[in-house]
Design a protein around this motif. Structure first.
Motif, PDB file in Angstrom:
ATOM      1  N   LEU A  86     -29.268  34.629  26.366  1.00 36.15           N
ATOM      2  CA  LEU A  86     -29.768  35.858  26.276  1.00 36.15           C
ATOM      3  C   LEU A  86     -27.998  36.486  26.552  1.00 36.15           C
ATOM      4  CD1 LEU A  86     -31.357  37.918  25.828  1.00 36.15           C
ATOM      5  CD2 LEU A  86     -31.968  38.025  27.988  1.00 36.15           C
ATOM      6  N   LEU A  87     -27.718  37.280  25.759  1.00 35.07           N
ATOM      7  CA  LEU A  87     -27.539  38.436  25.791  1.00 35.07           C
ATOM      8  C   LEU A  87     -27.917  40.190  25.246  1.00 35.07           C
ATOM      9  CD1 LEU A  87     -24.651  36.823  22.988  1.00 35.07           C
ATOM     10  CD2 LEU A  87     -24.325  36.335  25.909  1.00 35.07           C
ATOM     11  N   VAL A 131     -32.610  32.490  11.583  1.00 37.40           N
ATOM     12  CA  VAL A 131     -32.197  33.356  12.097  1.00 37.40           C
ATOM     13  C   VAL A 131     -32.510  34.702  11.643  1.00 37.40           C
ATOM     14  CG1 VAL A 131     -30.125  34.739  12.541  1.00 37.40           C
ATOM     15  CG2 VAL A 131     -29.991  31.894  12.233  1.00 37.40           C
ATOM     16  N   ASP A 132     -33.538  36.037  12.493  1.00 40.64           N
ATOM     17  CA  ASP A 132     -34.099  37.122  12.517  1.00 40.64           C
ATOM     18  C   ASP A 132     -33.112  37.604  12.812  1.00 40.64           C
ATOM     19  OD1 ASP A 132     -34.813  39.400  11.328  1.00 40.64           O
ATOM     20  OD2 ASP A 132     -36.545  38.767  12.682  1.00 40.64           O
ATOM     21  N   ALA A 133     -31.714  38.644  12.085  1.00 45.32           N
ATOM     22  CA  ALA A 133     -30.953  39.365  12.455  1.00 45.32           C
ATOM     23  C   ALA A 133     -30.904  40.790  11.951  1.00 45.32           C
ATOM     24  CB  ALA A 133     -29.467  39.103  11.767  1.00 45.32           C
ATOM     25  N   GLY A 134     -30.637  41.827  12.705  1.00 41.58           N
ATOM     26  CA  GLY A 134     -30.427  43.314  12.270  1.00 41.58           C
ATOM     27  C   GLY A 134     -31.053  44.608  12.655  1.00 41.58           C
ATOM     28  N   VAL A 135     -31.450  45.564  13.341  1.00 43.50           N
ATOM     29  CA  VAL A 135     -31.431  46.523  13.337  1.00 43.50           C
ATOM     30  C   VAL A 135     -33.146  47.275  14.333  1.00 43.50           C
ATOM     31  CG1 VAL A 135     -30.424  49.239  14.327  1.00 43.50           C
ATOM     32  CG2 VAL A 135     -29.327  47.408  12.568  1.00 43.50           C
ATOM     33  N   TYR A 136     -32.752  47.103  15.088  1.00 40.26           N
ATOM     34  CA  TYR A 136     -34.147  47.829  15.987  1.00 40.26           C
ATOM     35  C   TYR A 136     -33.891  49.200  17.501  1.00 40.26           C
ATOM     36  CZ  TYR A 136     -33.389  43.640  20.052  1.00 40.26           C
ATOM     37  OH  TYR A 136     -32.849  42.790  20.534  1.00 40.26           O
ATOM     38  N   THR A 146     -32.982  53.617  22.517  1.00 36.61           N
ATOM     39  CA  THR A 146     -32.105  53.193  22.310  1.00 36.61           C
ATOM     40  C   THR A 146     -32.370  52.089  20.600  1.00 36.61           C
ATOM     41  OG1 THR A 146     -31.635  52.344  24.185  1.00 36.61           O
ATOM     42  CG2 THR A 146     -30.355  51.437  22.538  1.00 36.61           C
ATOM     43  N   ASP A 147     -31.225  52.139  19.923  1.00 30.98           N
ATOM     44  CA  ASP A 147     -30.874  51.779  18.972  1.00 30.98           C
ATOM     45  C   ASP A 147     -29.987  50.390  18.680  1.00 30.98           C
ATOM     46  OD1 ASP A 147     -32.760  53.380  17.277  1.00 30.98           O
ATOM     47  OD2 ASP A 147     -30.812  54.101  15.995  1.00 30.98           O
ATOM     48  N   ALA A 148     -30.478  48.660  18.273  1.00 34.32           N
ATOM     49  CA  ALA A 148     -29.224  48.262  19.680  1.00 34.32           C
ATOM     50  C   ALA A 148     -29.516  47.107  17.742  1.00 34.32           C
ATOM     51  CB  ALA A 148     -30.189  47.301  20.079  1.00 34.32           C
ATOM     52  N   ARG A 149     -28.354  46.594  18.002  1.00 35.09           N
ATOM     53  CA  ARG A 149     -28.014  45.399  17.007  1.00 35.09           C
ATOM     54  C   ARG A 149     -28.968  43.963  17.723  1.00 35.09           C
ATOM     55  NH1 ARG A 149     -21.952  46.137  15.620  1.00 35.09           N
ATOM     56  NH2 ARG A 149     -22.614  46.059  18.454  1.00 35.09           N
ATOM     57  N   PHE A 150     -29.847  43.350  16.532  1.00 35.16           N
ATOM     58  CA  PHE A 150     -30.360  42.048  17.038  1.00 35.16           C
ATOM     59  C   PHE A 150     -29.899  40.874  15.768  1.00 35.16           C
ATOM     60  CE2 PHE A 150     -33.409  43.571  14.172  1.00 35.16           C
ATOM     61  CZ  PHE A 150     -33.822  42.438  13.566  1.00 35.16           C
ATOM     62  N   THR A 151     -29.827  39.343  17.046  1.00 36.63           N
ATOM     63  CA  THR A 151     -30.045  38.296  16.285  1.00 36.63           C
ATOM     64  C   THR A 151     -31.122  37.251  16.879  1.00 36.63           C
ATOM     65  OG1 THR A 151     -28.081  38.404  15.151  1.00 36.63           O
ATOM     66  CG2 THR A 151     -28.571  36.615  15.831  1.00 36.63           C
ATOM     67  N   HIS A 166     -30.434  35.191  21.808  1.00 35.34           N
ATOM     68  CA  HIS A 166     -31.357  36.396  21.073  1.00 35.34           C
ATOM     69  C   HIS A 166     -30.045  36.525  21.852  1.00 35.34           C
ATOM     70  CE1 HIS A 166     -33.670  38.761  22.365  1.00 35.34           C
ATOM     71  NE2 HIS A 166     -33.030  39.824  21.692  1.00 35.34           N
ATOM     72  N   HIS A 167     -29.484  37.489  21.173  1.00 39.93           N
ATOM     73  CA  HIS A 167     -28.154  38.059  21.133  1.00 39.93           C
ATOM     74  C   HIS A 167     -28.460  40.386  20.762  1.00 39.93           C
ATOM     75  CE1 HIS A 167     -23.575  40.684  19.518  1.00 39.93           C
ATOM     76  NE2 HIS A 167     -24.698  40.695  20.798  1.00 39.93           N
ATOM     77  N   SER A 168     -28.228  41.203  22.086  1.00 35.38           N
ATOM     78  CA  SER A 168     -29.016  42.220  21.265  1.00 35.38           C
ATOM     79  C   SER A 168     -27.968  43.266  22.130  1.00 35.38           C
ATOM     80  CB  SER A 168     -29.722  42.499  22.055  1.00 35.38           C
ATOM     81  OG  SER A 168     -30.409  43.707  22.062  1.00 35.38           O
ATOM     82  N   SER A 169     -27.019  44.092  21.397  1.00 36.26           N
ATOM     83  CA  SER A 169     -26.558  45.606  21.655  1.00 36.26           C
ATOM     84  C   SER A 169     -26.428  46.394  20.845  1.00 36.26           C
ATOM     85  CB  SER A 169     -24.909  44.375  21.274  1.00 36.26           C
ATOM     86  OG  SER A 169     -24.528  44.697  20.196  1.00 36.26           O
ATOM     87  N   LYS A 170     -26.330  47.143  21.985  1.00 39.83           N
ATOM     88  CA  LYS A 170     -26.437  49.110  21.432  1.00 39.83           C
ATOM     89  C   LYS A 170     -25.493  48.982  20.572  1.00 39.83           C
ATOM     90  CE  LYS A 170     -27.381  51.902  25.683  1.00 39.83           C
ATOM     91  NZ  LYS A 170     -26.999  52.214  26.466  1.00 39.83           N
TER      92      LYS A 170
END
Length: 174
Positions: A86-87, A131-136, A146-151, A166-170
């Motif tokens: 988890l990131l 893989v599911d990636a995008g913005v949440y 907070t909006d963040a990119r995710f994978t 699981h990678h999530s970054s602002k």
């Protein structure tokens, strides 16, 4: 990095992409692409039928988010494989154990977050990998968000989809 993690991720990243689905939330628009014939990918029509659907993969986030909103950190942690990475969104510390993942979510869930996918791109790699990636967006109990990119990298283990990465970054710009 624990032994074997990098190799597993490289394999997933380098796998042949059989199907990709893109959905932009709120628009109802989607794009679906798949190989024009099974022979082009080396997959038989039987193998193609074994692939999960994009809806099945998207449902994994819905289940994870439901458990996030529940306030029960143990329910959230159960979505992660024992060897998951988890990131997290609001921490600089990489989490590689269930204890570390739980530690992060105790603090994160204290903010009473609710997640909503704004954009998603599902890549179906095999019958047991996606893989599911995008913005949440996470909206917190105090009304901030907070909006963040995710994978999310999922792997089917013992009949259950598990998060293995699981990678999530602002978002870099407000």
């Amino acid at each position: 990095m624990r032994s074997g993690q990098f190799g597993r991720f490289r394999l997933a990243a380098g796998a042949v992409v059989l199907t990709a689905v893109t959905v932009v939330a709120g628009t109802g628009a989607s794009a679906f692409s798949s190989p024009s014939a099974p022979a082009e990918t080396g997959a038989s029509s039987t193998e193609a039928r074994l692939l999960p659907t994009a809806r099945e993969i998207r449902a994994q986030f819905d289940s994870w988010n439901h458990d996030l909103v529940s306030g029960d950190v143990n329910k959230v942690v159960r979505h992660y494989a024992h060897d998951a990475v988890l990131l997290p969104t609001l921490s600089n510390k990489v989490r590689t154990t269930h204890e570390g993942i739980k530690d992060y979510f105790v603090e994160f869930m204290a903010k009473k977050p609710t997640g909503k996918i704004l954009e998603t791109h599902v890549v179906l790699q095999s019958d047991h990998s996606a893989v599911d990636a995008g913005v949440y967006r996470f909206t917190f109990g105090d009304g901030t968000f907070t909006d963040a990119r995710f994978t999310f990298v999922y792997e089917k283990r013992h009949g259950h989809w598990m998060i293995i990465n699981h990678h999530s970054s602002k978002m870099p710009q407000g």
